[in-house]
Design a protein around this motif. Structure first.
Motif, short mmCIF file in Angstrom:
data_model
loop_
_atom_site.label_atom_id
_atom_site.label_comp_id
_atom_site.label_asym_id
_atom_site.label_seq_id
_atom_site.Cartn_x
_atom_site.Cartn_y
_atom_site.Cartn_z
N LEU A 1 -7.34 8.60 1.68
CA LEU A 1 -7.25 7.27 1.06
C LEU A 1 -7.67 6.15 2.00
CD1 LEU A 1 -3.81 7.71 -0.78
CD2 LEU A 1 -6.11 7.92 -1.75
N ASP B 1 -10.47 4.87 2.57
CA ASP B 1 -11.43 3.95 1.95
C ASP B 1 -10.97 3.44 0.59
OD1 ASP B 1 -13.29 4.15 4.06
OD2 ASP B 1 -14.02 6.06 3.26
N SER B 2 -9.69 3.60 0.30
CA SER B 2 -9.15 3.17 -1.01
C SER B 2 -8.04 2.15 -0.80
CB SER B 2 -8.62 4.39 -1.78
OG SER B 2 -9.63 5.37 -1.92
N SER C 1 0.81 -1.22 0.00
CA SER C 1 0.00 0.00 0.00
C SER C 1 0.84 1.27 0.00
CB SER C 1 -0.91 0.01 1.23
OG SER C 1 -0.15 0.20 2.42
N ASN D 1 -9.10 -4.22 3.50
CA ASN D 1 -8.65 -2.84 3.62
C ASN D 1 -7.96 -2.60 4.96
OD1 ASN D 1 -8.19 -0.11 3.48
ND2 ASN D 1 -10.34 0.48 3.18
N ALA E 1 -5.27 1.98 -3.55
CA ALA E 1 -4.50 3.18 -3.86
C ALA E 1 -3.15 3.16 -3.15
CB ALA E 1 -5.29 4.43 -3.45
#
Length: 581
Positions: free
Chosen positions: A435, A437-438, A350, A523, A441
């Motif tokens: 970010l 919730d990404s 990440s 996540n 990314a």
């Protein structure tokens, strides 16, 4: 004359073994590590990206594979010590590992053996039962192969040096340092070159290269056959341990013997399992001494081993029991280190991994810092720490292996503690850039923030793992020299399974009604991974206290070393060739 023939045989044996055998043994070790770690280091990526497993399921699959691979050495050690010998066990096990790697490579090449690639906007299809079945068969063969290989290669290498020869005895403990250095160097290659090929060229080549390397290493190892010093198996050590327990239980109603000289000894019976020296009687665990009490029904000349055991065999059992608490202390450290190949890889994925505008470090290659630090620590330990501490302690190895293990435990605790704070820094960066919730990314924070935890784990490994290998090899009964490294791998197995248990429990009981979880499936940015790290840190702190107590109370193996032939000649003033039998 018998004694002259004995010396002739001894001179022939001296032509075998020694440093000349090391390239073949180390070469086989390099092949095995490239094969196993070339896959397992990046396995979390293969399971999540190629087989589309959820993250926690993939993490548990990985730790279960590691646990099984570390559990099977008990079987390999039993086969080697009982009847096959170390050379043939290593050879057959290497072929099993090779077969498993071939299956893995084929499954990575043929599209039908993997689920289809994910399409945009559609849920990824997870691997079906048949595809997972092929994966598990390959992993099982790899685990069985590693199980026969791992406990034997270390002992087989140490066997090349005669511990009864004062000139070679010092070389034995040096062998452990350089064996682990060689292993670390091969792991370094696996974590960089092999992982890069897997992430950027493809899994077919990424698994094919270590498979080919394994085949070459097997051929080189077998080629060295005439040069090896090969010790004959002395029968199953596990059977002897059970016999002592059975004999002591049958005689449990007998009074303890006050005079230790009345306990049964038979040097002829123990000759095959006490070449380097016999174990002398100790005062601990005196219940087992009852197995060596001679009663009216016993025949000392031809004893039934289920009713009467020698002092040496009783002390074998005591030595194994005494090693137990030290062995157990290593489990939680393995649990901490196991996170490097699971959640630490996901953290790295990440983060910003660019070295240049076009080159990115593969996530699994971050363990290169672990291996590099371990290699540097080994060199500094061997070249600086040992000479410096030798002057203070008078020990050839500088510090005891128990002290070495304890230092490693302390460093490992700091590594896990640091990992928690680094995870907070990573999530803060994700939140600052919107970010959270990404999950796919890239967070604009350098992956090198993870370097401290990797480096600390590497330094800890140089102390803990080598210290454990030294401890098990030195303190295990001579006839259990293959079983001793198996105990080391057994602690790795227990630590891996404990990691699975901890992750499963945390994932289950940290789940909130709003869908929150310390360890979310997809996540990490919305999780509390730092809490897992600090939970493990707390366990490590308690474990360190436990270890210090165990180390203080530990009693070293009581060995009466057999004098080397040349030393006996000097003391007697008579040459062996002058003796007539």
């Amino acid at each position: 004359m018998a004694m002259m023939e004995k010396k002739d045989r001894k001179n022939v044996e001296k032509k075998q073994g020694g440093l000349i055998t090391m390239p073949f043994i180390f070469g086989n070790e390099v092949g095995e590590k490239l094969a196993v770690l070339g896959f397992s280091t990046n396995m979390i990526s293969y399971l999540t990206r190629e087989l589309h497993m959820p993250m926690t399921k993939a993490a548990n699959t990985l730790t279960n594979f590691g646990g099984t691979g570390a559990l099977t050495p008990l079987l390999g050690a039993f086969v080697a010590d009982a009847f096959a010998g170390r050379f043939w066990t290593i050879t057959i096990a290497s072929i099993l590992l090779q077969t498993g790697m071939i299956i893995l490579t084929i499954s990575a090449i043929l599209p039908n053996l993997r689920p289809p690639r994910c399409n945009n906007g559609e849920a990824c299809k997870e691997a079906d039962a048949g595809q997972l079945g092929i994966l598990y068969i390959a992993l099982l063969l790899s685990a069985l192969g590693s199980g026969g290989y791992r406990p034997c290669i270390v002992s087989f290498g140490a066997d090349q040096f005669d511990e009864n020869d004062p000139k070679q005895k010092v070389t034995t403990w040096k062998f452990f340092n350089w064996y682990y250095f060689c292993m670390g160097a091969s792991i370094l290659v696996a974590n960089t070159v092999i992982v890069y090929i897997q992430d950027n060229v493809g899994w077919g080549w990424g698994l094919g290269v270590p498979t080919i390397a394994m085949a070459v290493s097997i051929a080189a190892f077998v080629f060295g056959y005439p040069m090896y010093r090969k010790l004959d198996p002395a029968g199953s050590p596990f059977t002897r341990l059970v016999q002592v327990c059975a004999a002591a239980w049958k005689k449990r109603r007998l009074d303890k013997v006050e005079d230790d000289r009345l306990l049964y000894e038979n040097e002829i019976l123990d000759a095959a399992i006490s070449v380097g020296g016999k174990l002398v009687h100790t005062q601990q665990m005196k219940f087992f001494d009852k197995a060596a009490i001679v009663v009216e029904d016993d025949d000392p000349k031809s004893p039934n081993p289920w009713k009467l055991c020698t002092v040496h065999r009783v002390e074998e059992l005591k030595s194994v029991i005494r090693m137990g608490p030290i062995w157990a202390a290593g489990i939680i450290t393995i649990t901490a280190a196991a996170q490097q190949n699971t959640f630490s890889v996901q953290q790295a994925r990440s983060m910003d991994r660019h070295l240049t505008k076009t080159f990115e470090i593969p996530p699994a290659s971050m363990t290169v810092f672990t291996q590099a630090t371990m290699l540097v620590t080994i060199v500094l330990y061997d070249r600086l720490l040992v000479p410096a501490t030798r002057r203070l302690t008078g020990l050839d190895r500088g510090i005891t292996f128990l002290a070495r293990i304890g230092i490693g435990f302390g460093i490992s605790l700091l590594a896990t503690l640091a990992a928690g704070f680094i995870e907070i820094r990573r999530k803060d960066a994700a939140a600052a850039h919107g970010l959270t919730d990404s999950p796919l990314a890239t967070i604009p924070i350098s992956v090198f923030w993870l370097t401290p935890q990797y480096c600390l784990h590497g330094a800890a490994d140089a102390f803990t793992s080598i210290g454990h290998l030294e401890f098990f090899y030195d303190q295990a009964p001579e006839s259990m020299r293959s079983t001793a490294p198996a105990l080391f791998w057994l602690s790795i197995s227990a630590g891996s399974y404990l990691s699975t248990l901890v992750i499963t429990v945390v994932h289950k009981y940290s789940a909130g009604k709003d869908g929150s979880n310390w360890l979310p499936d997809n996540n990490l940015n919305r999780g509390k991974l730092e809490y897992l790290y600090w939970l493990i840190t707390s366990l490590q702190f308690l474990n360190l206290i436990y270890y210090v107590v165990c180390a203080k109370l530990y009693t070293y193996k009581p060995l009466e070393v057999r004098k080397f032939d040349e030393e006996r000649e000097r003391e007697s003033g008579v040459e062996l060739t002058d003796r007539v039998v």
